[in-house]
Write a protein that holds these residues in place. Structure first.
Motif, mmCIF file in Angstrom:
data_model
loop_
_atom_site.group_PDB
_atom_site.id
_atom_site.type_symbol
_atom_site.label_atom_id
_atom_site.label_comp_id
_atom_site.label_asym_id
_atom_site.label_seq_id
_atom_site.Cartn_x
_atom_site.Cartn_y
_atom_site.Cartn_z
ATOM 1 N N ILE A 162 -13.294 -18.808 -7.200
ATOM 2 C CA ILE A 162 -13.433 -20.238 -7.468
ATOM 3 C C ILE A 162 -12.168 -20.688 -8.188
ATOM 4 O O ILE A 162 -11.695 -20.024 -9.111
ATOM 5 C CB ILE A 162 -14.707 -20.562 -8.279
ATOM 6 N N GLU A 163 -11.613 -21.800 -7.719
ATOM 7 C CA GLU A 163 -10.412 -22.368 -8.308
ATOM 8 C C GLU A 163 -10.761 -23.738 -8.881
ATOM 9 O O GLU A 163 -11.661 -24.397 -8.381
ATOM 10 C CB GLU A 163 -9.312 -22.547 -7.246
ATOM 11 N N ASP A 164 -10.028 -24.156 -9.883
ATOM 12 C CA ASP A 164 -10.199 -25.502 -10.429
ATOM 13 C C ASP A 164 -9.435 -26.468 -9.525
ATOM 14 O O ASP A 164 -8.372 -26.979 -9.873
ATOM 15 C CB ASP A 164 -9.702 -25.568 -11.872
ATOM 16 N N ASN A 165 -10.003 -26.692 -8.338
ATOM 17 C CA ASN A 165 -9.343 -27.541 -7.348
ATOM 18 C C ASN A 165 -9.273 -28.996 -7.777
ATOM 19 O O ASN A 165 -8.345 -29.708 -7.375
ATOM 20 C CB ASN A 165 -10.038 -27.413 -5.991
ATOM 21 N N LEU A 166 -10.215 -29.460 -8.592
ATOM 22 C CA LEU A 166 -10.157 -30.847 -9.063
ATOM 23 C C LEU A 166 -8.904 -31.046 -9.919
ATOM 24 O O LEU A 166 -8.162 -32.017 -9.727
ATOM 25 C CB LEU A 166 -11.414 -31.226 -9.844
ATOM 26 N N ALA A 167 -8.653 -30.133 -10.851
ATOM 27 C CA ALA A 167 -7.435 -30.233 -11.673
ATOM 28 C C ALA A 167 -6.195 -30.190 -10.790
ATOM 29 O O ALA A 167 -5.266 -30.986 -10.967
ATOM 30 C CB ALA A 167 -7.392 -29.117 -12.709
ATOM 31 N N LEU A 168 -6.169 -29.286 -9.820
ATOM 32 C CA LEU A 168 -5.016 -29.175 -8.930
ATOM 33 C C LEU A 168 -4.812 -30.468 -8.144
ATOM 34 O O LEU A 168 -3.698 -30.994 -8.090
ATOM 35 C CB LEU A 168 -5.197 -27.997 -7.974
ATOM 36 N N MET A 169 -5.874 -30.996 -7.538
ATOM 37 C CA MET A 169 -5.749 -32.220 -6.734
ATOM 38 C C MET A 169 -5.305 -33.411 -7.596
ATOM 39 O O MET A 169 -4.515 -34.241 -7.146
ATOM 40 C CB MET A 169 -7.069 -32.553 -6.038
ATOM 41 N N ARG A 170 -5.762 -33.474 -8.825
ATOM 42 C CA ARG A 170 -5.310 -34.540 -9.733
ATOM 43 C C ARG A 170 -3.825 -34.400 -10.030
ATOM 44 O O ARG A 170 -3.078 -35.380 -10.029
ATOM 45 C CB ARG A 170 -6.113 -34.519 -11.035
ATOM 46 N N GLN A 171 -3.378 -33.187 -10.290
ATOM 47 C CA GLN A 171 -1.974 -32.948 -10.607
ATOM 48 C C GLN A 171 -1.062 -33.208 -9.404
ATOM 49 O O GLN A 171 0.089 -33.610 -9.576
ATOM 50 C CB GLN A 171 -1.794 -31.525 -11.131
ATOM 51 N N LEU A 172 -1.610 -33.012 -8.199
ATOM 52 C CA LEU A 172 -0.841 -33.303 -6.986
ATOM 53 C C LEU A 172 -0.863 -34.794 -6.646
ATOM 54 O O LEU A 172 -0.162 -35.230 -5.730
ATOM 55 C CB LEU A 172 -1.392 -32.505 -5.808
ATOM 56 N N GLY A 173 -1.689 -35.559 -7.368
ATOM 57 C CA GLY A 173 -1.797 -36.988 -7.107
ATOM 58 C C GLY A 173 -2.672 -37.318 -5.915
ATOM 59 O O GLY A 173 -2.619 -38.434 -5.389
#
Length: 177
Positions: A162-173
């Motif tokens: 499981i990855e913190d994809n929400l944090a990643l997607m936010r950081q990618l804009g």
């Protein structure tokens, strides 16, 4: 010297010029917690497999994934559209590195119990490539992931992650903050 001998010498020279998969080149875990009842050889083999796979994620060098993953490796939390097995893991790394070429994976914790190894990663880098049609402009990326490996014969046979994809997607804009 005959042609066959020349080919063998050339192949040996090429192989000797490749960096070895030496233990000292592998990423190290900040913390390792291991069941003290495990035989040392089993514990060491499981830690080695996890460190090899972590080094693959840290560097993108596919040799480490091939050394860590069993031939019949199964991703038990396979995202839609990703190939199963070793090819899927290699493709996932290539995809992420297209967007984040300097991606690194710090191995925060490694917990060994029985035939399972739980790994906690902190990924970081800069979004300078493309993701889903969005061009990066050097934004910092920093997110966590947790994997559970089942180790068989010194290789990762199964992975639940499981990855913190929400944090990643936010950081990618790609997702509003």
């Amino acid at each position: 010297m005959n042609m066959k001998a020349n080919h063998i010498l050339a192949a040996a020279a090429m192989l000797s010029s490749l960096p070895a998969l030496a233990d000292e080149q592998l990423v190290r875990a900040h913390d390792i917690i291991a069941d003290p009842s495990l035989p040392a050889a089993q514990r060491d083999a499981e830690v080695l497999a996890a460190r090899r796979y972590a080094t693959f994620w840290h560097t993108g060098d596919e040799r480490y994934a091939r050394a860590a993953l069993a031939a019949d490796f199964t991703d038990r939390t396979l995202p839609p559209g990703r190939a199963q097995g070793v090819p899927g893991a290699l493709a996932a790394s290539r995809f992420v590195r297209t967007a984040i070429p300097d991606l690194q994976a710090d191995l925060q914790q490694l917990i060994v119990a029985g035939d399972r190894v739980t790994v906690h990663y902190r990924f970081h880098g800069h979004f300078t490539g493309q993701w889903a049609g969005t061009q990066g402009h050097g934004e910092s990326v920093d997110f966590i992931a947790t994997d559970i490996y089942r180790i068989a014969d010194g290789k990762i046979a199964d992975n639940w992650h499981i990855e913190d994809n929400l944090a990643l997607m936010r950081q990618l804009g790609l997702v509003a903050r």
